[in-house]
Design a protein around this motif. Structure first.
Motif, PDB file in Angstrom:
ATOM      1  N   ARG A 230       0.755  -1.327  -0.070  1.00  0.00           N
ATOM      2  CA  ARG A 230      -0.086   0.032   0.029  1.00  0.00           C
ATOM      3  C   ARG A 230       0.885   1.222  -0.165  1.00  0.00           C
ATOM      4  NH1 ARG A 230      -2.593  -4.036   3.011  1.00  0.00           N
ATOM      5  NH2 ARG A 230      -1.314  -3.043   5.204  1.00  0.00           N
ATOM      6  N   PRO A 231       0.476   2.084  -0.789  1.00  0.00           N
ATOM      7  CA  PRO A 231       1.424   3.369  -0.912  1.00  0.00           C
ATOM      8  C   PRO A 231       1.899   4.119   0.438  1.00  0.00           C
ATOM      9  CG  PRO A 231      -0.224   3.431  -2.542  1.00  0.00           C
ATOM     10  CD  PRO A 231      -0.584   2.327  -1.455  1.00  0.00           C
ATOM     11  N   ASP A 232       1.174   3.951   1.683  1.00  0.00           N
ATOM     12  CA  ASP A 232       1.701   4.554   2.741  1.00  0.00           C
ATOM     13  C   ASP A 232       2.754   3.989   3.359  1.00  0.00           C
ATOM     14  OD1 ASP A 232      -0.064   2.689   3.242  1.00  0.00           O
ATOM     15  OD2 ASP A 232      -1.016   3.880   4.835  1.00  0.00           O
ATOM     16  N   ALA A 233       3.045   2.696   2.892  1.00  0.00           N
ATOM     17  CA  ALA A 233       4.086   2.033   3.589  1.00  0.00           C
ATOM     18  C   ALA A 233       4.967   1.263   2.589  1.00  0.00           C
ATOM     19  CB  ALA A 233       3.363   1.010   4.385  1.00  0.00           C
ATOM     20  N   GLY A 234       5.958   0.463   3.035  1.00  0.00           N
ATOM     21  CA  GLY A 234       6.836  -0.316   2.148  1.00  0.00           C
ATOM     22  C   GLY A 234       6.139  -1.556   1.871  1.00  0.00           C
ATOM     23  N   PRO A 235       6.624  -2.406   0.739  1.00  0.00           N
ATOM     24  CA  PRO A 235       6.166  -3.633   0.618  1.00  0.00           C
ATOM     25  C   PRO A 235       6.261  -4.661   1.744  1.00  0.00           C
ATOM     26  CG  PRO A 235       7.476  -2.844  -1.160  1.00  0.00           C
ATOM     27  CD  PRO A 235       7.637  -1.875  -0.101  1.00  0.00           C
ATOM     28  N   ARG A 236       5.364  -5.578   1.822  1.00  0.00           N
ATOM     29  CA  ARG A 236       5.632  -6.678   3.101  1.00  0.00           C
ATOM     30  C   ARG A 236       5.345  -8.087   2.187  1.00  0.00           C
ATOM     31  NH1 ARG A 236       4.859  -4.839   8.384  1.00  0.00           N
ATOM     32  NH2 ARG A 236       3.664  -2.769   8.537  1.00  0.00           N
ATOM     33  N   ALA A 237       6.441  -8.809   2.946  1.00  0.00           N
ATOM     34  CA  ALA A 237       6.634  -9.985   2.272  1.00  0.00           C
ATOM     35  C   ALA A 237       5.369 -10.967   3.033  1.00  0.00           C
ATOM     36  CB  ALA A 237       7.756 -10.717   2.348  1.00  0.00           C
ATOM     37  N   LEU A 238       4.700 -11.781   2.184  1.00  0.00           N
ATOM     38  CA  LEU A 238       3.530 -12.258   2.470  1.00  0.00           C
ATOM     39  C   LEU A 238       3.903 -14.040   2.744  1.00  0.00           C
ATOM     40  CD1 LEU A 238       0.484 -11.188   0.765  1.00  0.00           C
ATOM     41  CD2 LEU A 238       1.258 -10.681   2.984  1.00  0.00           C
ATOM     42  N   LEU A 239       4.340 -14.698   1.715  1.00  0.00           N
ATOM     43  CA  LEU A 239       4.820 -15.896   1.579  1.00  0.00           C
ATOM     44  C   LEU A 239       5.234 -16.475   0.263  1.00  0.00           C
ATOM     45  CD1 LEU A 239       1.535 -18.265   1.517  1.00  0.00           C
ATOM     46  CD2 LEU A 239       1.603 -16.059   0.588  1.00  0.00           C
ATOM     47  N   PRO A 240       6.007 -17.653  -0.037  1.00  0.00           N
ATOM     48  CA  PRO A 240       6.473 -17.881  -1.281  1.00  0.00           C
ATOM     49  C   PRO A 240       5.279 -18.213  -2.171  1.00  0.00           C
ATOM     50  CG  PRO A 240       7.992 -19.042   0.423  1.00  0.00           C
ATOM     51  CD  PRO A 240       6.709 -18.456   1.102  1.00  0.00           C
ATOM     52  N   VAL A 241       5.173 -17.824  -3.460  1.00  0.00           N
ATOM     53  CA  VAL A 241       4.067 -18.267  -4.311  1.00  0.00           C
ATOM     54  C   VAL A 241       3.998 -19.798  -4.163  1.00  0.00           C
ATOM     55  CG1 VAL A 241       4.466 -16.155  -5.688  1.00  0.00           C
ATOM     56  CG2 VAL A 241       5.566 -18.203  -6.470  1.00  0.00           C
ATOM     57  N   ALA A 242       2.650 -20.104  -4.708  1.00  0.00           N
ATOM     58  CA  ALA A 242       2.099 -21.355  -4.517  1.00  0.00           C
ATOM     59  C   ALA A 242       2.724 -21.945  -6.068  1.00  0.00           C
ATOM     60  CB  ALA A 242       0.763 -21.643  -4.568  1.00  0.00           C
ATOM     61  N   GLY A 243       2.862 -21.129  -7.006  1.00  0.00           N
ATOM     62  CA  GLY A 243       3.263 -21.797  -8.442  1.00  0.00           C
ATOM     63  C   GLY A 243       3.511 -20.469  -9.318  1.00  0.00           C
ATOM     64  N   PRO A 244       3.709 -20.661 -10.543  1.00  0.00           N
ATOM     65  CA  PRO A 244       3.864 -19.649 -11.481  1.00  0.00           C
ATOM     66  C   PRO A 244       2.600 -19.084 -11.808  1.00  0.00           C
ATOM     67  CG  PRO A 244       3.738 -21.802 -12.641  1.00  0.00           C
ATOM     68  CD  PRO A 244       3.800 -22.011 -11.307  1.00  0.00           C
ATOM     69  N   GLY A 245       2.597 -17.886 -12.369  1.00  0.00           N
ATOM     70  CA  GLY A 245       1.357 -17.110 -12.813  1.00  0.00           C
ATOM     71  C   GLY A 245       0.581 -16.364 -11.919  1.00  0.00           C
ATOM     72  N   PRO A 246      -0.310 -15.690 -12.119  1.00  0.00           N
ATOM     73  CA  PRO A 246      -1.208 -14.617 -11.372  1.00  0.00           C
ATOM     74  C   PRO A 246      -1.593 -15.027 -10.159  1.00  0.00           C
ATOM     75  CG  PRO A 246      -2.407 -15.144 -13.301  1.00  0.00           C
ATOM     76  CD  PRO A 246      -1.164 -15.942 -13.329  1.00  0.00           C
ATOM     77  N   VAL A 247      -1.799 -14.225  -9.032  1.00  0.00           N
ATOM     78  CA  VAL A 247      -2.765 -14.663  -7.654  1.00  0.00           C
ATOM     79  C   VAL A 247      -3.971 -13.880  -7.983  1.00  0.00           C
ATOM     80  CG1 VAL A 247      -2.697 -14.454  -5.269  1.00  0.00           C
ATOM     81  CG2 VAL A 247      -0.469 -15.006  -6.495  1.00  0.00           C
ATOM     82  N   THR A 248      -5.129 -14.643  -7.576  1.00  0.00           N
ATOM     83  CA  THR A 248      -6.199 -13.977  -7.594  1.00  0.00           C
ATOM     84  C   THR A 248      -6.695 -13.500  -6.115  1.00  0.00           C
ATOM     85  OG1 THR A 248      -7.150 -15.344  -9.332  1.00  0.00           O
ATOM     86  CG2 THR A 248      -8.749 -14.401  -7.830  1.00  0.00           C
ATOM     87  N   VAL A 249      -7.212 -12.639  -5.798  1.00  0.00           N
ATOM     88  CA  VAL A 249      -7.566 -12.098  -4.426  1.00  0.00           C
ATOM     89  C   VAL A 249      -8.960 -11.606  -4.480  1.00  0.00           C
ATOM     90  CG1 VAL A 249      -5.190 -11.309  -3.932  1.00  0.00           C
ATOM     91  CG2 VAL A 249      -6.898  -9.542  -5.158  1.00  0.00           C
ATOM     92  N   LEU A 250      -9.607 -11.732  -3.152  1.00  0.00           N
ATOM     93  CA  LEU A 250     -10.968 -11.491  -3.021  1.00  0.00           C
ATOM     94  C   LEU A 250     -10.904 -11.223  -1.403  1.00  0.00           C
ATOM     95  CD1 LEU A 250     -14.178 -11.788  -3.719  1.00  0.00           C
ATOM     96  CD2 LEU A 250     -14.053 -14.152  -2.583  1.00  0.00           C
ATOM     97  N   ARG A 251     -11.693  -9.845  -1.212  1.00  0.00           N
ATOM     98  CA  ARG A 251     -12.086  -9.803   0.333  1.00  0.00           C
ATOM     99  C   ARG A 251     -13.319 -10.146   0.645  1.00  0.00           C
ATOM    100  NH1 ARG A 251     -12.550  -3.504   2.429  1.00  0.00           N
ATOM    101  NH2 ARG A 251     -12.701  -3.892   4.507  1.00  0.00           N
ATOM    102  N   CYS A 252     -13.436 -10.744   1.718  1.00  0.00           N
ATOM    103  CA  CYS A 252     -14.681 -11.616   2.131  1.00  0.00           C
ATOM    104  C   CYS A 252     -14.701 -11.921   3.711  1.00  0.00           C
ATOM    105  CB  CYS A 252     -14.867 -12.981   1.472  1.00  0.00           C
ATOM    106  SG  CYS A 252     -13.077 -14.055   1.734  1.00  0.00           S
ATOM    107  N   ASP A 253     -15.821 -12.368   4.026  1.00  0.00           N
ATOM    108  CA  ASP A 253     -16.150 -12.521   5.566  1.00  0.00           C
ATOM    109  C   ASP A 253     -15.845 -13.933   5.832  1.00  0.00           C
ATOM    110  OD1 ASP A 253     -17.839 -13.832   7.831  1.00  0.00           O
ATOM    111  OD2 ASP A 253     -17.546 -11.478   8.201  1.00  0.00           O
ATOM    112  N   ILE A 254     -14.868 -14.371   6.725  1.00  0.00           N
ATOM    113  CA  ILE A 254     -14.631 -15.935   6.990  1.00  0.00           C
ATOM    114  C   ILE A 254     -14.817 -15.877   8.597  1.00  0.00           C
ATOM    115  CG2 ILE A 254     -12.972 -17.678   7.145  1.00  0.00           C
ATOM    116  CD1 ILE A 254     -11.600 -16.562   4.844  1.00  0.00           C
TER     117      ILE A 254
END
Length: 340
Positions: A230-254
């Motif tokens: 997010r532009p108000d802070a530096g990038p944060r490492a999340l985890l290694p990718v599961a594989g090649p190609g794009p990641v799909t993202v969704l905001r939801c209630d769990i």
């Protein structure tokens, strides 16, 4: 160009039905549920019988309507961009209408992307011949504004997103940075922000509105680490990718928690999922795989159905569509994947 799809090709319409947009070599196909949660209709061609080039962009506005953009060949041997609006999943999208070309008479210059503002107007963005970014948008009372050069340099790919505030943001990857443009006010022309000096793996940009104030950008570096920024802070490492190609993202209630859900085709070929509390990247997350092994080139999408249950979809290169819904129980377990 290959059959690239820019944007979420799995959407929920205003009537609660899920719909998908599918690429072919010369058209865009669409399918939808006949009733929410029910069987699916057969694929139909979007926008009439016009011949298109492979690949398209799709965006959905706050009003629930979908907007499609694609390239079509011109009689002179070049290409022009065309646009269609889809109001209801079971109704045919409008015929393709011309948006033109940022360089007038020329061939395709990049994959188009589209974002839709709070007034339901489509904003189209595409790399131009100079490898900067050009945009064109619908006027408030009909018609189109002129092409505008947002500039930029050595742009490789683009994504566009409409934030919860109603303001549109555009991100572009270059060899040495992520470029960003944003609307200071809804309806205003996007302006350039300071670039983020990083090197990313091509084809891994994804963006998600995560609060009224912020959109979070996701990308992978060449070493295979997935980041959130997010532009108000530096990038944060999340985890290694599961594989090649794009990641799909969704905001939801769990289970009563505001979460960000990620999905990606893993190196094993199965779909991997990970989730964490929205904008709390330090909470930690890990991948959990689901479903059958799928071939290289399979696309993954996420949405919520008419009851707000998470739905995952996969589309293999041969056009096979599979769907799985979250079980009605705590956690993120999915029901069995089924071919539709």
């Amino acid at each position: 160009m290959v059959r690239t799809v820019k944007g979420n090709w799995l959407i929920r319409g205003r009537d609660g039905r899920l719909g998908v947009y599918l690429p072919t070599d010369d058209a865009v196909l669409y399918r939808a549920e006949r009733v929410p949660g029910g069987p699916w209709e057969s694929p139909r061609k979007a926008g009439g019988d016009q011949t298109l080039h492979a690949g398209f962009g799709v965006g959905q506005g706050p009003d629930g309507y979908a907007h499609l953009v694609a390239w079509r060949p011109t009689p002179a041997g070049g290409a022009e961009l065309v646009h269609s609006t889809h109001f209801r999943p079971l109704l045919a999208p409008l015929d393709w209408t011309p948006f033109g070309h940022p360089n007038k008479d020329a061939d395709r210059t990049g994959d188009p992307v589209v974002a839709v503002d709070v007034e339901g107007r489509a904003h189209l963005f595409v790399r131009n011949r100079g490898k900067g970014v050009s945009m064109r948008n619908q006027k408030e009372r009909g018609g189109l504004n002129a092409w505008h050069d947002l500039r930029g340099s050595k742009v490789q790919e683009l994504i566009a997103v409409t934030g919860e505030s109603g303001r549109i943001e555009v991100y572009a990857a270059s060899p040495t940075a992520i470029l960003r443009w944003y609307q200071q006010e809804p309806g205003r022309r996007p302006v350039a922000a300071d670039p983020l000096p990083v090197t990313i793996e091509p084809g891994t940009l994804a963006a998600l509105p995560t609060s009224k104030e912020h959109t979070t950008l996701f990308y992978a570096d060449p070493e295979g680490m997935l980041y959130a920024w997010r532009p108000d802070a530096g990038p944060r490492a999340l985890l290694p990718v599961a594989g090649p190609g794009p990641v799909t993202v969704l905001r939801c209630d769990i289970d009563g928690h505001d979460c960000t859900l990620l999905a990606q085709r893993s190196a094993s070929g199965r779909v991997a999922f990970a989730a964490y509390p929205t904008e709390q990247e330090t909470a930690g997350l890990w991948w959990t795989e689901s479903g059958p092994e799928l071939p290289e080139g399979t696309r993954v999408a996420l949405a919520q159905d008419a009851t707000d249950r998470v739905v995952a979809a996969t589309l293999t290169p041969d056009g096979t569509l599979r769907v799985a819904r979250r079980k009605d129980e705590p956690g993120l377990a999915l029901e069995a994947w089924r071919t539709v």
